[in-house]
Design an enzyme around this catalytic site. Sequence first.
Site, mmCIF file in Angstrom:
data_model
loop_
_atom_site.group_PDB
_atom_site.id
_atom_site.type_symbol
_atom_site.label_atom_id
_atom_site.label_comp_id
_atom_site.label_asym_id
_atom_site.label_seq_id
_atom_site.Cartn_x
_atom_site.Cartn_y
_atom_site.Cartn_z
ATOM 1 N N LYS A 1 4.504 -4.317 -13.305
ATOM 2 C CA LYS A 1 5.729 -4.996 -13.752
ATOM 3 C C LYS A 1 5.525 -6.498 -14.022
ATOM 4 O O LYS A 1 5.946 -7.015 -15.049
ATOM 5 C CB LYS A 1 6.804 -4.812 -12.681
ATOM 6 C CG LYS A 1 8.161 -5.280 -13.104
ATOM 7 C CD LYS A 1 8.854 -4.209 -13.879
ATOM 8 C CE LYS A 1 10.220 -4.637 -14.348
ATOM 9 N NZ LYS A 1 10.875 -3.561 -15.102
ATOM 10 N N GLU B 1 -10.458 -4.167 -1.031
ATOM 11 C CA GLU B 1 -9.310 -4.427 -1.905
ATOM 12 C C GLU B 1 -8.049 -4.843 -1.150
ATOM 13 O O GLU B 1 -7.097 -5.322 -1.752
ATOM 14 C CB GLU B 1 -9.018 -3.188 -2.774
ATOM 15 C CG GLU B 1 -8.478 -1.949 -2.054
ATOM 16 C CD GLU B 1 -9.569 -1.071 -1.426
ATOM 17 O OE1 GLU B 1 -10.661 -1.590 -1.134
ATOM 18 O OE2 GLU B 1 -9.309 0.123 -1.200
ATOM 19 N N CYS C 1 -15.365 3.383 0.836
ATOM 20 C CA CYS C 1 -14.938 4.374 1.829
ATOM 21 C C CYS C 1 -15.366 5.792 1.413
ATOM 22 O O CYS C 1 -16.551 6.060 1.354
ATOM 23 C CB CYS C 1 -13.430 4.245 2.061
ATOM 24 S SG CYS C 1 -12.898 5.135 3.520
ATOM 25 N N TYR C 2 -14.432 6.669 1.085
ATOM 26 C CA TYR C 2 -14.823 8.012 0.631
ATOM 27 C C TYR C 2 -15.792 7.907 -0.550
ATOM 28 O O TYR C 2 -16.736 8.692 -0.672
ATOM 29 C CB TYR C 2 -13.576 8.804 0.232
ATOM 30 C CG TYR C 2 -13.848 10.217 -0.274
ATOM 31 C CD1 TYR C 2 -14.097 11.256 0.611
ATOM 32 C CD2 TYR C 2 -13.835 10.505 -1.647
ATOM 33 C CE1 TYR C 2 -14.346 12.543 0.153
ATOM 34 C CE2 TYR C 2 -14.072 11.789 -2.119
ATOM 35 C CZ TYR C 2 -14.321 12.808 -1.211
ATOM 36 O OH TYR C 2 -14.561 14.086 -1.674
ATOM 37 N N GLY D 1 -10.455 7.858 -0.118
ATOM 38 C CA GLY D 1 -9.663 9.080 -0.181
ATOM 39 C C GLY D 1 -9.618 9.718 1.189
ATOM 40 O O GLY D 1 -10.431 9.392 2.052
ATOM 41 N N HIS E 1 -12.512 -1.389 3.247
ATOM 42 C CA HIS E 1 -11.694 -1.574 2.040
ATOM 43 C C HIS E 1 -11.656 -3.040 1.608
ATOM 44 O O HIS E 1 -10.843 -3.812 2.129
ATOM 45 C CB HIS E 1 -10.270 -1.064 2.297
ATOM 46 C CG HIS E 1 -10.206 0.417 2.399
ATOM 47 N ND1 HIS E 1 -10.068 1.240 1.308
ATOM 48 C CD2 HIS E 1 -10.318 1.245 3.463
ATOM 49 C CE1 HIS E 1 -10.082 2.502 1.689
ATOM 50 N NE2 HIS E 1 -10.224 2.536 2.997
ATOM 51 N N ASP F 1 11.077 -3.763 -19.939
ATOM 52 C CA ASP F 1 9.960 -2.930 -20.379
ATOM 53 C C ASP F 1 10.083 -2.495 -21.839
ATOM 54 O O ASP F 1 9.151 -2.638 -22.627
ATOM 55 C CB ASP F 1 9.820 -1.678 -19.493
ATOM 56 C CG ASP F 1 9.720 -2.051 -18.025
ATOM 57 O OD1 ASP F 1 9.378 -3.220 -17.748
ATOM 58 O OD2 ASP F 1 10.001 -1.196 -17.180
#
Length: 512
Positions: free
Chosen positions: A368, A170, A81-82, A54, A168, A227
């Site tokens: 999606k 990710e 991180c944060y 963040g 990070h 969807d």
Amino acid sequence: MLQTVAVLDYGSQYTGLIVRRLRELRVHSRLYSGIVSAEELSREKPAALVLSGGPNSVYDKKSPQCDPGIFQLGLPVLGICYGAQLLAYHLGGKVAPSGIKEYGRAGVRKTHDSLILAGLPDKFDVWMSHGDLVVEPPPGASIILETDACPAAAFQLEEKRFYAVQFHPEVHHTPNGGELLENFLYNVVGLKGDWLMKSFAESSITSLREKIGKNGKVVMGISGGVDSTVAAALISQAIGDNLIGIFVDNGLLRKGEFERVMARYGKRFNIRGIRMGERFLAALRGVTNPEEKRKIIGRVFVDVFQEAANQVEDALFLGQGTLYPDVIESSGGYGSGGAAVIKSHHNVGGLPEKMGFKLVEPLRELFKDEVRELGVAIGIPEDELRRHPFPGPGLAVRIIGEVTPERVTTLQEVDSIVLEEIHAAGWYRKLWQAFAVLLPNASVGVMGDQRTYEAVAALRMVESADGMTADWAELPHDILRRISNRITNEVKGVNRVVYDISSKPPATIEWE
Ligand code: XMP
């Protein structure tokens, strides 16, 4: 019950990516606000917690803080991180502004063994993006990775199963990040890896049955898009005919679309088709402003849908095909600064809250491409799952200027030639969208010995990954020639065809 990892959001632009990576590692994950209470979390029974990054500083009074109780739940925690700084700060460590802001690639070195580093080399590159850093890990913690600028790039409290990384894992720029996350999920938390679309479908069907009850009825707007198709199929597999799909023909659909949807979907679930073209077109008479068109169509749609829903006795629930990105965008969570409205999109999902239904949104957790995967898992034919997106306001935003019944018919004819030829040439799947736009001005032409003064159609064919950015497609000229010839020969009132060679940005995909 699927094993779930709770991801607590502190506003990082990468939070959605964390959820995504965990699912790619076959683990179900769910996003929570960073300030969720320990009590609520313990009710949800996650198997582990991940605290996101963040933009804030933990010492800032206005920064989102976690409930310190989350560290007493006995759950493994991974702070990123944060999230790593929160973990240090709440457990007695120290965080401070780093002299130099570290941004971008950095090399880390192993300083201590760790379950989350199993199989990783002693040195590897990571992606850093932070202003503050942990200068003193909490008492009892061991530092497991360091960089030149960041002495505690990662630390652990092994007994408690708490892990913290300043970088990070990710993002793709941390090439070993996937392995690190996998180590956390499997070596530390000991998960089974039970997130598969088939098991997700089964557990959704069970929970839909529980939520809706034996006699509960769900009404749902069907658009023919991916969807709403998948959401409706899933709900109908849970409750059968107690799902009442409502498909509104707003007079702005593609040629033959109403009949096609009714025939195909009618076999699959309970669907009511309502033809309201005249009502929409009457409301649009004389209107040329794009935003006004959208608003009118949205308003009439709500009225029509409400009338149709009122005819369903005892309908308590409203089904919607809301996806995960919609949830994140509208949650107004930390970090989601209100993006400027470029176009006021209208979807069949765009129904107001005041209708008084309880919402049923079985795709809320999916991206999606996962919706397509789910569609396959529940038996929806592939070609339906690969359909191009079509805007809620339909052809109205592709008819520049006033929308009249005649102009709708003209565009429907042009559009159906475009689609036929794109399919025949094997290009449909390669494109994000392929359609035609009817321009408001006429142009001079010659036909036989006669001067003509007729409409212009523009072709728009784009490639895109998500509709956010797009490039015009370099379609082979022979296909373009065939499309153009057919349009000018077969569609009365069109004597010129042009090809749109603008990318998005700066243009948008639709012209209005
Ligand atoms: P733009 O034109 O903004 O479109 O580049 C991006 C994608 O969104 C679709 N689109 C809409 N979809 N309601 C929808 O459901 C709308 O009002 C709407 N406007 C644009 C567009 O077709 C493209 O795929």
